[in-house]
Each structure stands twice: as C-alpha cells, then as structure tokens.
Design a protein around this motif. Sequence first.
Motif, PDB file in Angstrom:
ATOM      1  N   LEU A   1       8.360   4.633   3.322  1.00 27.81           N
ATOM      2  CA  LEU A   1       9.200   3.830   4.205  1.00 27.81           C
ATOM      3  C   LEU A   1      10.192   4.706   4.956  1.00 27.81           C
ATOM      4  N   ASP A   2      10.719   5.702   4.257  1.00 23.57           N
ATOM      5  CA  ASP A   2      11.640   6.633   4.903  1.00 23.57           C
ATOM      6  C   ASP A   2      10.946   7.379   6.039  1.00 23.57           C
ATOM      7  N   LEU A   3       9.698   7.806   5.810  1.00 22.60           N
ATOM      8  CA  LEU A   3       8.933   8.501   6.850  1.00 22.60           C
ATOM      9  C   LEU A   3       8.644   7.574   8.029  1.00 22.60           C
ATOM     10  N   PHE A   4       8.378   6.309   7.742  1.00 25.47           N
ATOM     11  CA  PHE A   4       8.139   5.331   8.805  1.00 25.47           C
ATOM     12  C   PHE A   4       9.380   5.177   9.681  1.00 25.47           C
ATOM     13  N   GLU A   5      10.534   5.049   9.062  1.00 21.31           N
ATOM     14  CA  GLU A   5      11.772   4.900   9.831  1.00 21.31           C
ATOM     15  C   GLU A   5      12.094   6.167  10.615  1.00 21.31           C
ATOM     16  N   ARG A   6      11.761   7.330  10.016  1.00 20.94           N
ATOM     17  CA  ARG A   6      11.981   8.595  10.731  1.00 20.94           C
ATOM     18  C   ARG A   6      11.076   8.676  11.956  1.00 20.94           C
ATOM     19  N   GLU A   7       9.827   8.240  11.818  1.00 19.43           N
ATOM     20  CA  GLU A   7       8.913   8.228  12.958  1.00 19.43           C
ATOM     21  C   GLU A   7       9.441   7.332  14.068  1.00 19.43           C
ATOM     22  N   CYS A   8      10.015   6.203  13.704  1.00 15.68           N
ATOM     23  CA  CYS A   8      10.588   5.302  14.715  1.00 15.68           C
ATOM     24  C   CYS A   8      11.721   5.991  15.471  1.00 15.68           C
ATOM     25  N   ARG A   9      12.579   6.693  14.743  1.00 16.45           N
ATOM     26  CA  ARG A   9      13.700   7.385  15.399  1.00 16.45           C
ATOM     27  C   ARG A   9      13.195   8.476  16.336  1.00 16.45           C
ATOM     28  N   VAL A  10      12.163   9.197  15.897  1.00 18.79           N
ATOM     29  CA  VAL A  10      11.604  10.257  16.745  1.00 18.79           C
ATOM     30  C   VAL A  10      11.001   9.657  18.015  1.00 18.79           C
ATOM     31  N   LEU A  11      10.186   8.626  17.874  1.00 16.45           N
ATOM     32  CA  LEU A  11       9.562   7.979  19.037  1.00 16.45           C
ATOM     33  C   LEU A  11      10.616   7.446  20.003  1.00 16.45           C
ATOM     34  N   GLN A  12      11.700   6.913  19.459  1.00 11.48           N
ATOM     35  CA  GLN A  12      12.768   6.376  20.297  1.00 11.48           C
ATOM     36  C   GLN A  12      13.445   7.468  21.119  1.00 11.48           C
ATOM     37  N   SER A  13      13.443   8.697  20.597  1.00 12.38           N
ATOM     38  CA  SER A  13      14.120   9.802  21.287  1.00 12.38           C
ATOM     39  C   SER A  13      13.251  10.465  22.354  1.00 12.38           C
ATOM     40  N   LEU A  14      11.951  10.183  22.352  1.00 13.08           N
ATOM     41  CA  LEU A  14      11.054  10.856  23.292  1.00 13.08           C
ATOM     42  C   LEU A  14      11.138  10.245  24.680  1.00 13.08           C
ATOM     43  N   LYS A  15      11.264  11.116  25.676  1.00 14.43           N
ATOM     44  CA  LYS A  15      11.329  10.674  27.070  1.00 14.43           C
ATOM     45  C   LYS A  15      10.387  11.534  27.893  1.00 14.43           C
ATOM     46  N   HIS A  16       9.160  11.072  28.052  1.00 13.34           N
ATOM     47  CA  HIS A  16       8.170  11.820  28.834  1.00 13.34           C
ATOM     48  C   HIS A  16       7.261  10.814  29.514  1.00 13.34           C
ATOM     49  N   PRO A  17       6.939  11.029  30.801  1.00 15.60           N
ATOM     50  CA  PRO A  17       6.151  10.032  31.540  1.00 15.60           C
ATOM     51  C   PRO A  17       4.765   9.787  30.978  1.00 15.60           C
ATOM     52  N   ASN A  18       4.211  10.750  30.220  1.00 10.66           N
ATOM     53  CA  ASN A  18       2.859  10.586  29.688  1.00 10.66           C
ATOM     54  C   ASN A  18       2.836  10.227  28.204  1.00 10.66           C
ATOM     55  N   ILE A  19       3.991   9.879  27.658  1.00 11.92           N
ATOM     56  CA  ILE A  19       4.068   9.376  26.285  1.00 11.92           C
ATOM     57  C   ILE A  19       4.451   7.897  26.350  1.00 11.92           C
ATOM     58  N   PRO A  20       3.608   6.999  25.778  1.00 12.28           N
ATOM     59  CA  PRO A  20       3.936   5.569  25.820  1.00 12.28           C
ATOM     60  C   PRO A  20       5.343   5.307  25.280  1.00 12.28           C
ATOM     61  N   GLN A  21       6.126   4.582  26.033  1.00  6.57           N
ATOM     62  CA  GLN A  21       7.530   4.376  25.685  1.00  6.57           C
ATOM     63  C   GLN A  21       7.691   3.533  24.422  1.00  6.57           C
ATOM     64  N   TYR A  22       8.577   3.980  23.561  1.00  5.40           N
ATOM     65  CA  TYR A  22       8.908   3.220  22.351  1.00  5.40           C
ATOM     66  C   TYR A  22       9.740   1.997  22.743  1.00  5.40           C
TER      67      TYR A  22
ATOM     68  N   ASN B   1       0.807  -1.225   0.000  1.00  3.33           N
ATOM     69  CA  ASN B   1       0.000   0.000   0.000  1.00  3.33           C
ATOM     70  C   ASN B   1       0.840   1.277   0.000  1.00  3.33           C
ATOM     71  N   MET B   2       2.164   1.137   0.027  1.00  2.00           N
ATOM     72  CA  MET B   2       3.018   2.317  -0.002  1.00  2.00           C
ATOM     73  C   MET B   2       2.946   2.994  -1.369  1.00  2.00           C
ATOM     74  N   ARG B   3       2.956   4.344  -1.347  1.00  2.63           N
ATOM     75  CA  ARG B   3       2.924   5.091  -2.607  1.00  2.63           C
ATOM     76  C   ARG B   3       4.328   5.251  -3.194  1.00  2.63           C
ATOM     77  N   GLY B   4       5.344   4.977  -2.389  1.00  5.18           N
ATOM     78  CA  GLY B   4       6.725   5.090  -2.847  1.00  5.18           C
ATOM     79  C   GLY B   4       7.664   4.838  -1.692  1.00  5.18           C
ATOM     80  N   TRP B   5       8.962   4.854  -1.986  1.00  4.44           N
ATOM     81  CA  TRP B   5       9.935   4.577  -0.933  1.00  4.44           C
ATOM     82  C   TRP B   5       9.987   5.686   0.115  1.00  4.44           C
ATOM     83  N   LYS B   6       9.455   6.842  -0.229  1.00  2.00           N
ATOM     84  CA  LYS B   6       9.428   7.937   0.759  1.00  2.00           C
ATOM     85  C   LYS B   6       8.568   7.551   1.965  1.00  2.00           C
TER      86      LYS B   6
END
Length: 388
Positions: A12-33, A5-10
Amino acid sequence: MSLRNMRGWKDLDLFERECRVLQSLKHPNIPQYIDYFEVDTASDRVFYIVQKIANGTSLGNLVESGWRISEEEVKDITLKVLEILQYLGNLRPPVIHRDIKYGYMAPEQFQNRATLQTDLYGLGGTILYMLSGRSPSSFPQKRLKVDFRGFVPMSSNLADIVERLLEPAPEDRFQSAEEVIKALKLEDGSSYDVVSKNDHTRLSSNIKIRQPAGTKVELTRIPSNLKIIIPPGGLTAEIAGTGTFAVAWNAFIAFWTGSAIRMGAPVFFTLFSLPFWFVGIGLAGRAFSSFAISVDLNFGVKEFFITWKLGNLWSYKVGGQTKDILSVGLIIEAEQNGRPVTACCIKEGIKRHTFGAGLELIEKEWLVHEINDFLGLEFPQEDNFLVR
C-alpha cells in the motif's frame, strides 16, 4: 490493487508512492495523472489510479494485425520514447519505468532490481519486436544475450545500438537515454562507440583518422568491443635497418668487452658495458619481434587483453581492467641514426604495454587514435604525441 491480494502494508505504501510520483510528472507524452480512489466491497477493498486516456492501438494488437513498419519509423518512435526516458532520468531522484517491454524483462528484474539501464533494455526489446514482429524471448540466446543478428533485417548501425541495449549486464549497456539519442542521430554512419570509463560513459569524438591505405593491420569494432590484429611485419626496410644496426651495435660491444677481458681490465671496467648490452639486446629483440611476432589486442567494456604470438610455437598474454587504462600514445623507445624509434604504448596504472614498433608511423597514429576513441580517452595533441 486489491487489499486481499496485498502481501503486506508495504504494498500500500508503494501504491501511494506511485501516485505521488505520477502526480509530479509533467510531460506532454505521459498521460496526465488525475486522482486515485478506493472502492469497498463486501469482501475486499480495491485501489485505483486515474489517468487521462492515451488514444491509440496497443503495439501488440498492431503487430498481430499484420502491421509493418520501416526502420526510419522505428527510429522516430524510439526517439520519442527516449525523450520521455530522458525526462524521467533527469528527475531527482530519477524515475524508472520498469515496464517498457512486451513479454520479456531485463535479467536484473528477476532479482527484483531495476536501474535506468533496465528501461533501456526494455526499449531495445521493443525495437526488436517492432522490426521482427517477434518477442525477443523467441530468439536464440548466447550467455543470456539475445542473438538476433541474421534473423532481423536492419542497418548495421541500428543493429549495434540494439545489441548494446540488450546487453545482459546493466553496466555494459548505454548508461543514459541521452547517449542512445546521440547514437541514433549520427548521420554519417560512423560508429558511436560508447564505453564506460571510471564509472562515467561518454560519447567518443567524431574526429576520425582514416585507415591507412595498404595496411595489413586488421581492426574490428562494435560498440562493446575493439579487436586489433597486427601480423608479423616480415622483412621491411625499417626492420632490416633496425636489425642491421642491432647486429653492428652488439658486435662492437662484444669486441669491446672481449678486449677488456683479454687485457685484464678490472671487473668494474668490464661491467661498464652492461647498459650498452641492454640497449643492443633490446634493439635486436624489437627487430625480431617486428619481423616474426604477431600482436592481438582485444578491448572490452570491462577487460582488455594483449597477446604476442610466434606462430603456434609461443605466446605471451597480459590483461587488465579497461577502466585502469590511463592513456594511449606513442613512446620513443630508442634513437637510430638520429631518428626516434617509436611504438604504441598503453599506460595501465604504473604498467606500460608497448606494441607496433615495426609499423609505419601513420599506422601507429591511426591505432592510437582508434583505441583512444573507443575508450573515450582524451586524444594526444600533435605537440606531445610522443612521450619518453
């Protein structure tokens, strides 16, 4: 996310970027990655993100089950969400959630754009949903703006905040979570009146000058707009004094000029009276203006307008960009019997707009303070309140 269902490789790039962002977040009210992984099937490849479970019931399920909530509880929940948005907004680069909503989106998201103010729009809709049990899209709209007043019971302060959060244009909303937090925490019920000034939005001073008792000036104020109506002053003692002085002044100048002409004085000697004519005509004009002319002032986030009216016979209107207003104060226009004649003055770039000369000094000071407060400008100090 599915590979098919991907429209292009971009994507997938956005998905991996979202993973990196979630991994960097450290807040008690944000579900931990925790991690992300992919699963291959015979016909596809599917990508997954794993986060800690946030126990609880969804807002939609709660409302559908008949759940009701008080305004104070709504404020508590809102403050908790704002603390998360504050954390995300202070990251560098800032992180935009984009999905704080229940079946509705900020207008700019339809153009595939998102800013920090996009999340604030979603928060405003969520507040409205909690208090009403209805999606904001079910309310009537006026020029893309949700018209909820009169349909949802809430305090005027909270209604003003929600209205500002749901402004269609991002620049007309609160510009940061911090500003909304400050507005919600005001305990005295005074308006917070946040406006944009030179691309920075500031919280106005809490110092207030009370509306003078007995004033006929009408002032209406909401977070995105300030309206002032100054009615004709009629024949007050000050206007009568100014008018009488203007008549006497002009009569003397007319006598002096006429005498010079009759005596055959040189032309340049007669022209010497012109500056005095200007002063006299100005005094007469101010007296008549204060006696018969009403003034309407309208300040918005983007534009302002000033209109002078003589009943239905005549009107004159000026306007400009609100961000171009440099200062608002009192100006000395003339002196009468050794006393300064003052008026309110708005300095817009190199232009000056004056009004309110016929008002009492306490009324002028009040209006100057209210306008400065709304615009987020510095307040004139008592020692330099009057400028020539």
